[in-house]
Design a protein around this motif. Sequence first.
Motif, short mmCIF file in Angstrom:
data_model
loop_
_atom_site.label_atom_id
_atom_site.label_comp_id
_atom_site.label_asym_id
_atom_site.label_seq_id
_atom_site.Cartn_x
_atom_site.Cartn_y
_atom_site.Cartn_z
N ASP A 32 -2.25 1.98 -16.58
CA ASP A 32 -3.49 2.66 -17.00
C ASP A 32 -3.38 3.26 -18.40
N ASN A 33 -2.27 3.97 -18.63
CA ASN A 33 -2.13 4.66 -19.92
C ASN A 33 -0.64 4.86 -20.21
N GLU A 34 -0.07 3.91 -20.93
CA GLU A 34 1.37 3.96 -21.20
C GLU A 34 1.76 5.15 -22.06
N ALA A 35 0.90 5.50 -23.02
CA ALA A 35 1.21 6.64 -23.91
C ALA A 35 1.31 7.94 -23.11
N MET A 36 0.40 8.11 -22.16
CA MET A 36 0.42 9.32 -21.33
C MET A 36 1.68 9.37 -20.47
N VAL A 37 2.09 8.20 -19.96
CA VAL A 37 3.29 8.12 -19.12
C VAL A 37 4.52 8.52 -19.92
N ARG A 38 4.61 8.05 -21.15
CA ARG A 38 5.75 8.41 -22.01
C ARG A 38 5.75 9.90 -22.32
N ALA A 39 4.57 10.46 -22.51
CA ALA A 39 4.45 11.89 -22.78
C ALA A 39 4.88 12.72 -21.57
N SER A 40 4.81 12.10 -20.39
CA SER A 40 5.20 12.79 -19.14
C SER A 40 6.68 12.59 -18.83
N SER A 41 7.44 12.07 -19.79
CA SER A 41 8.89 11.85 -19.66
C SER A 41 9.24 10.79 -18.61
N ILE A 42 8.33 9.83 -18.40
CA ILE A 42 8.61 8.71 -17.52
C ILE A 42 8.97 7.50 -18.38
N ASN A 43 10.01 6.80 -18.01
CA ASN A 43 10.46 5.62 -18.76
C ASN A 43 9.51 4.45 -18.47
N SER A 44 8.56 4.23 -19.37
CA SER A 44 7.55 3.19 -19.15
C SER A 44 8.17 1.80 -19.14
N TYR A 60 0.84 -1.20 0.00
CA TYR A 60 0.00 0.00 0.00
C TYR A 60 0.88 1.25 0.00
N SER A 61 1.90 1.26 0.85
CA SER A 61 2.82 2.41 0.92
C SER A 61 3.58 2.58 -0.39
N PHE A 62 4.02 1.44 -0.96
CA PHE A 62 4.77 1.50 -2.21
C PHE A 62 3.92 2.04 -3.36
N LEU A 63 2.70 1.53 -3.50
CA LEU A 63 1.83 1.94 -4.60
C LEU A 63 1.34 3.37 -4.45
N LYS A 64 1.47 3.93 -3.24
CA LYS A 64 1.10 5.33 -3.01
C LYS A 64 2.30 6.26 -3.19
N SER A 65 3.49 5.67 -3.32
CA SER A 65 4.70 6.47 -3.50
C SER A 65 4.79 6.97 -4.95
N GLN A 66 5.77 7.81 -5.22
CA GLN A 66 5.92 8.35 -6.58
C GLN A 66 6.24 7.24 -7.58
N LEU A 67 7.13 6.33 -7.18
CA LEU A 67 7.47 5.21 -8.06
C LEU A 67 6.26 4.32 -8.29
N GLY A 68 5.53 4.02 -7.21
CA GLY A 68 4.34 3.19 -7.33
C GLY A 68 3.27 3.82 -8.21
N MET A 69 3.10 5.14 -8.07
CA MET A 69 2.12 5.86 -8.90
C MET A 69 2.52 5.81 -10.37
N SER A 70 3.83 5.86 -10.61
CA SER A 70 4.32 5.79 -12.00
C SER A 70 4.04 4.42 -12.61
N ILE A 71 4.22 3.36 -11.79
CA ILE A 71 3.93 2.00 -12.26
C ILE A 71 2.44 1.84 -12.53
N ARG A 72 1.61 2.37 -11.64
CA ARG A 72 0.15 2.31 -11.83
C ARG A 72 -0.27 3.08 -13.09
N ALA A 73 0.36 4.23 -13.29
CA ALA A 73 0.04 5.05 -14.47
C ALA A 73 0.44 4.33 -15.76
N THR A 74 1.55 3.59 -15.70
CA THR A 74 2.00 2.83 -16.88
C THR A 74 0.97 1.78 -17.25
#
Length: 291
Positions: free
Chosen positions: A164-176, A148-162
């Motif tokens: 949900d929407n990989e294209a959006m994550v790439r547009a946000s300069s996150i390495n999907s 729960y703590s991990f998935l609420k962290s910045q890294l965890g949120m990035s994994i969740r976003a990947t």
Amino acid sequence: MSIAIIQDAIELGIIFSIMSFGVFLSFRVLNIPDLTVDGSFTTGCAVSAVCCMMGHPFLGIIFAFLAGGLAGMVTGWLMTKCKIQPLLAGILTMTALYSINLKIMSGQPNISIFGKATIFTPLKEVLPVYAKGIVVTLLAILLVIILYSFLKSQLGMSIRATGDNEAMVRASSINSNCMKLIGIALANAIVAFAGGIFTQYQNFADISGGVGMMVVGLASIIVGEAFIRNSKILYQLVAVIVGAICYRLLLTFALQFGVKASDLNLLSTILVVVAISLPQLRRKNRRKQNA
């Protein structure tokens, strides 16, 4: 049915809920059906058994976690760097793990650790009946808090976003691709961790111990979601535990009513198919009625 049988079913359900957390990460969070699970679970079993034979049960589950993470990294590397489809990447890693697991077990198809110290041994001296249940429950609760703590962290949120929407994550300069690699590695590390606990719980490791674990994980997630319909992460994690326990109790009842142990995988598959298909069929019927 005796209380002891129900207690065993609940304890196994909690262990399988830990394994299902790994399936949850890959299947629900990353939206990737990762078939590495069947192999990495056995890897955890094998590593844990070997460490127990050497007298290091606690190191066994730690090394099982690390070994599962390495297996997940291989799958993630095949997916992201070699551009292999996720299903095929999981199958390739799972197939390779069969040979690797045999090597870990020194070529033996099974290893018995009866009489050896396990993570349950210290508490058994105080509470011989409830030791296993207490230990696996504490481990499951600890893992829920950590996840729960991990998935609420910045890294965890990035994994969740990947997921949900990989294209959006790439547009946000996150390495999907990096997020996928971390997510799949963590998922298989948790699965192998559960395998290590499972081996010490039943006092032996078997080369075919991971067969059908993907189906068990999916069944636990789907059954849990039927009871707890809430999209918040904490509720979803709790739903996995509830689903795994209910699923294990269902199999226990089936065995008591004469279903053969060899037919349990078939029963599990049917359960998953029905659970996945019913919502779709209901939506289709509603559309027809509204048309």
